[in-house]
Scaffold this motif. Structure first.
Motif, PDB file in Angstrom:
ATOM      1  N   LYS A 122       7.795   4.326   2.539  1.00 36.40           N
ATOM      2  CA  LYS A 122       6.524   4.225   3.098  1.00 36.40           C
ATOM      3  C   LYS A 122       5.978   2.872   2.256  1.00 36.40           C
ATOM      4  O   LYS A 122       5.134   2.136   3.099  1.00 36.40           O
ATOM      5  N   LYS A 123       6.070   2.767   0.930  1.00 32.77           N
ATOM      6  CA  LYS A 123       5.518   1.678   0.514  1.00 32.77           C
ATOM      7  C   LYS A 123       5.956   0.314   0.864  1.00 32.77           C
ATOM      8  O   LYS A 123       5.562  -0.557   1.183  1.00 32.77           O
ATOM      9  N   CYS A 124       7.457   0.314   0.872  1.00 31.86           N
ATOM     10  CA  CYS A 124       8.165  -0.803   1.563  1.00 31.86           C
ATOM     11  C   CYS A 124       7.674  -1.398   2.786  1.00 31.86           C
ATOM     12  O   CYS A 124       7.143  -2.518   3.096  1.00 31.86           O
ATOM     13  N   ILE A 125       7.375  -0.357   3.899  1.00 29.22           N
ATOM     14  CA  ILE A 125       6.919  -0.530   5.240  1.00 29.22           C
ATOM     15  C   ILE A 125       5.716  -1.165   5.138  1.00 29.22           C
ATOM     16  O   ILE A 125       5.423  -2.200   5.822  1.00 29.22           O
ATOM     17  N   LYS A 126       4.708  -0.418   4.282  1.00 35.25           N
ATOM     18  CA  LYS A 126       3.248  -0.910   4.461  1.00 35.25           C
ATOM     19  C   LYS A 126       3.214  -2.329   3.659  1.00 35.25           C
ATOM     20  O   LYS A 126       2.276  -2.962   3.830  1.00 35.25           O
ATOM     21  N   ASP A 127       3.971  -2.639   2.612  1.00 31.54           N
ATOM     22  CA  ASP A 127       3.847  -3.771   1.793  1.00 31.54           C
ATOM     23  C   ASP A 127       4.467  -5.129   2.968  1.00 31.54           C
ATOM     24  O   ASP A 127       3.814  -6.101   2.845  1.00 31.54           O
TER      25      ASP A 127
END
Length: 212
Positions: A122-127
């Motif tokens: 999720k952090k990868c997608i959001k970044d």
């Protein structure tokens, strides 16, 4: 100046839908939202109408408001359009970005090596989404920004829904660096090519696994 209540409610509900806190097909209760946000029916209704216009909810008279299903064809078409428009945004950003914009891009690039690509998907997608949002903002073209934000909502929601995990981290990291470096070097042509290649590879990966 504070944002109007309907805009704040819209932004929060949009976030919940994109991040799959509200799942496709889920009923949204206007009464619960009125109680949660401590407002009258009007701003809640206005927020839901805007979500409906953007294809995120279905408002069925005398039945209720439901989160829309993820439409694979719509996501595919969004990626096809994004490929060229993200390239244009990067091209303009290379000409118009401020030093703060460039610094933000590099801050995101520096964060990726800290992530566990499975647990932190999720952090990868959001970044990744944040990186492109900064690039769009740096284009200083409000029509382009609005169009890409609408497309991005569809693709970001899809990636969250499938819990997408990067299958080629090295390419992904280097690809973002290539875009950022072209913008920093004020090289519009290189920035456009790098952004188009980045989006095209995503489209190819999605097409192999999900699209027909």
């Amino acid at each position: 100046m504070d944002k109007p209540a309907n805009i704040e409610i819209y932004n929060e509900l949009k976030r919940r839908i994109v991040e799959i806190e509200y799942k496709p097909g889920q009923l949204i209760s206007e009464k619960q939202l009125i109680e949660e946000f401590g407002v009258s029916r009007t701003p809640v209704r206005e927020a839901l109408l805007k979500l409906s216009q953007n294809g995120l909810v279905d408002m069925i008279p005398r039945v209720g408001t439901y989160v829309t299903q993820v439409d694979l064809n719509e996501v595919k078409y969004a990626y096809e359009v994004k490929r060229n428009l993200e390239g244009l945004a990067a091209e303009l950003a290379a000409q118009r970005a401020g030093e703060d914009d460039i610094e933000e891009l590099y801050e995101i690039i520096m964060r990726f090596p800290q992530y566990d690509l499975v647990k932190d998907y999720k952090k990868c997608i959001k970044d990744d989404q944040k990186f492109h949002q900064i690039t769009r903002k740096a284009s200083r073209n409000p029509i382009l920004i609005q169009t890409l934000e609408e497309l991005n909502t569809k693709t970001a929601r899809f990636l969250q829904y499938i819990q997408y995990v990067l299958d080629d981290y090295n390419w992904f990291h280097e690809s973002l660096k290539e875009i950022a470096e072209a913008i920093k070097d004020r090289n519009p042509k290189a920035a456009r090519i790098a952004a188009e290649k980045h989006t095209q590879k995503f489209l190819e990966q999605m097409s192999r696994n999900f699209f027909r």
